[in-house]
Write a protein that holds these residues in place. Structure first.
Motif, PDB file in Angstrom:
ATOM      1  N   ARG A  64       0.856  -1.192   0.000  1.00  0.00           N
ATOM      2  CA  ARG A  64       0.000   0.000   0.000  1.00  0.00           C
ATOM      3  C   ARG A  64       0.888   1.236   0.000  1.00  0.00           C
ATOM      4  O   ARG A  64       1.740   1.396   0.865  1.00  0.00           O
ATOM      5  CB  ARG A  64      -0.927  -0.008   1.216  1.00  0.00           C
ATOM      6  N   LEU A  65       0.703   2.094  -0.993  1.00  0.00           N
ATOM      7  CA  LEU A  65       1.409   3.364  -1.090  1.00  0.00           C
ATOM      8  C   LEU A  65       0.482   4.443  -0.533  1.00  0.00           C
ATOM      9  O   LEU A  65      -0.640   4.605  -1.015  1.00  0.00           O
ATOM     10  CB  LEU A  65       1.787   3.642  -2.542  1.00  0.00           C
ATOM     11  N   LEU A  66       0.952   5.177   0.475  1.00  0.00           N
ATOM     12  CA  LEU A  66       0.094   6.094   1.213  1.00  0.00           C
ATOM     13  C   LEU A  66       0.678   7.498   1.253  1.00  0.00           C
ATOM     14  O   LEU A  66       1.895   7.688   1.303  1.00  0.00           O
ATOM     15  CB  LEU A  66      -0.102   5.590   2.650  1.00  0.00           C
ATOM     16  N   SER A  81      -2.964   7.876  -2.245  1.00  0.00           N
ATOM     17  CA  SER A  81      -2.989   6.620  -1.488  1.00  0.00           C
ATOM     18  C   SER A  81      -3.668   5.543  -2.333  1.00  0.00           C
ATOM     19  O   SER A  81      -4.804   5.740  -2.792  1.00  0.00           O
ATOM     20  CB  SER A  81      -3.745   6.798  -0.163  1.00  0.00           C
ATOM     21  N   PHE A  82      -2.968   4.422  -2.515  1.00  0.00           N
ATOM     22  CA  PHE A  82      -3.497   3.367  -3.376  1.00  0.00           C
ATOM     23  C   PHE A  82      -2.661   2.108  -3.196  1.00  0.00           C
ATOM     24  O   PHE A  82      -1.604   2.119  -2.562  1.00  0.00           O
ATOM     25  CB  PHE A  82      -3.487   3.802  -4.847  1.00  0.00           C
ATOM     26  N   VAL A  83      -3.139   1.016  -3.763  1.00  0.00           N
ATOM     27  CA  VAL A  83      -2.386  -0.237  -3.794  1.00  0.00           C
ATOM     28  C   VAL A  83      -1.511  -0.242  -5.043  1.00  0.00           C
ATOM     29  O   VAL A  83      -1.927   0.212  -6.112  1.00  0.00           O
ATOM     30  CB  VAL A  83      -3.329  -1.455  -3.790  1.00  0.00           C
ATOM     31  N   ASP A 106       1.932  -1.928 -11.462  1.00  0.00           N
ATOM     32  CA  ASP A 106       0.482  -1.805 -11.571  1.00  0.00           C
ATOM     33  C   ASP A 106      -0.023  -0.985 -10.393  1.00  0.00           C
ATOM     34  O   ASP A 106       0.377  -1.218  -9.247  1.00  0.00           O
ATOM     35  CB  ASP A 106      -0.172  -3.180 -11.578  1.00  0.00           C
ATOM     36  N   ALA A 107      -0.912  -0.008 -10.665  1.00  0.00           N
ATOM     37  CA  ALA A 107      -1.413   0.881  -9.624  1.00  0.00           C
ATOM     38  C   ALA A 107      -2.883   1.203  -9.867  1.00  0.00           C
ATOM     39  O   ALA A 107      -3.377   1.140 -10.998  1.00  0.00           O
ATOM     40  CB  ALA A 107      -0.591   2.173  -9.580  1.00  0.00           C
ATOM     41  N   GLN A 108      -3.565   1.584  -8.794  1.00  0.00           N
ATOM     42  CA  GLN A 108      -5.000   1.850  -8.842  1.00  0.00           C
ATOM     43  C   GLN A 108      -5.379   3.178  -9.485  1.00  0.00           C
ATOM     44  O   GLN A 108      -6.477   3.303  -9.997  1.00  0.00           O
ATOM     45  CB  GLN A 108      -5.560   1.852  -7.416  1.00  0.00           C
TER      46      GLN A 108
END
Length: 257
Positions: A64-66, A81-83, A106-108
């Protein structure tokens, strides 16, 4: 031969002001030993593949990138903020810097994907993703939306274990795989190093409870996920800051570490 800089858990400070800050949380580090020749076509031109115990290593890392935001400013709400789920390997430039090279990310957030592709020329993809933690169990899932291969997917479930002690027999490999304070990419046709800095990783042993992966194959690493990873680690995370890209000197073609 390349004069390699030592791998160290202590990150060097940034030479200038940070261009971005973010927090990485609940990371899963799945790594496989692979032949160097399998990885060489996937790294930025001008880099050599960094090796440990005579092998290249490829990683599948969901987390998780926050709270990502510019400079030292607070994180951008929602967008920051996303996975994220990346496929990576390890590289060296002529200065001996030992970096990460991304085969895919890969990102949201579509806005983040478009921005990173445009500014840093990184192989980001937009994906539908989930990430959760229940007690000591981490679960991640991803299905790619754009660009192709559309539908490339992965699911992973991992149980967090005890902290990895400094004198553990696997500590040297763990440090090689995680103590990376920069990435290599090519921007406008030139090899660059993008530095980052953070506190030493708090690493834990982990148990892989389940993995169904297509992201490694989508990145060109066919058959790797058909066998169990050679290293499984987790980390509760760190806060990191990125510096501006700096030119890196390319190595002659065919250079090996």
């Amino acid at each position: 031969m390349v004069d390699l800089r030592p791998v160290s858990p202590a990150a060097p400070p940034l030479a200038g002001a940070p261009i971005m800050g973010q927090r990485w949380a609940d990371l899963v580090f799945l790594h496989w030993r692979v032949p160097v020749a399998d990885v060489e076509p996937l790294v930025p031109r001008g880099c050599a593949v960094d090796t440990y115990d005579g092998s290249a290593w490829v990683g599948l890392i969901p987390f998780r990138l926050l709270d990502a935001g510019p400079g030292r400013l607070p994180g951008v709400p929602w967008l920051g903020s996303f996975v994220e789920w990346n496929v990576r390997t390890y590289t060296v430039d002529a200065e001996g810097r030992r970096d990460v090279a991304f085969c895919s990310l890969d990102a949201q957030r579509l806005g983040v994907v478009l921005g990173a592709r445009a500014v840093f020329a990184l192989p980001y993809a937009w994906a539908r993703m989930t990430g959760s933690r229940e007690g000591d169990v981490l679960r991640y899932a991803s299905r790619r939306l754009w660009p192709g291969p559309r539908g490339a997917s992965s699911t992973a479930t991992v149980r967090l274990g005890a902290p990895l002690p400094p004198d553990d027999p696997d500590a040297g490999l763990a440090e090689f795989l995680t103590a990376r304070y920069g990435l290599h990419t090519r921007i406008a046709g030139r090899l660059v190093h993008v530095p980052n800095t953070h506190e030493p990783w708090p690493l834990h042993r982990a148990e892989l409870l389940g993995l169904d992966d297509g992201l490694l194959a989508a990145a060109g690493l066919h058959g790797v996920a058909d066998r169990a990873p050679d290293s499984v680690l987790c980390s509760p995370g760190v806060r990191t800051r990125f510096g501006a890209p700096v030119p890196a000197t390319a190595l002659p073609p065919g250079t090996r570490t």
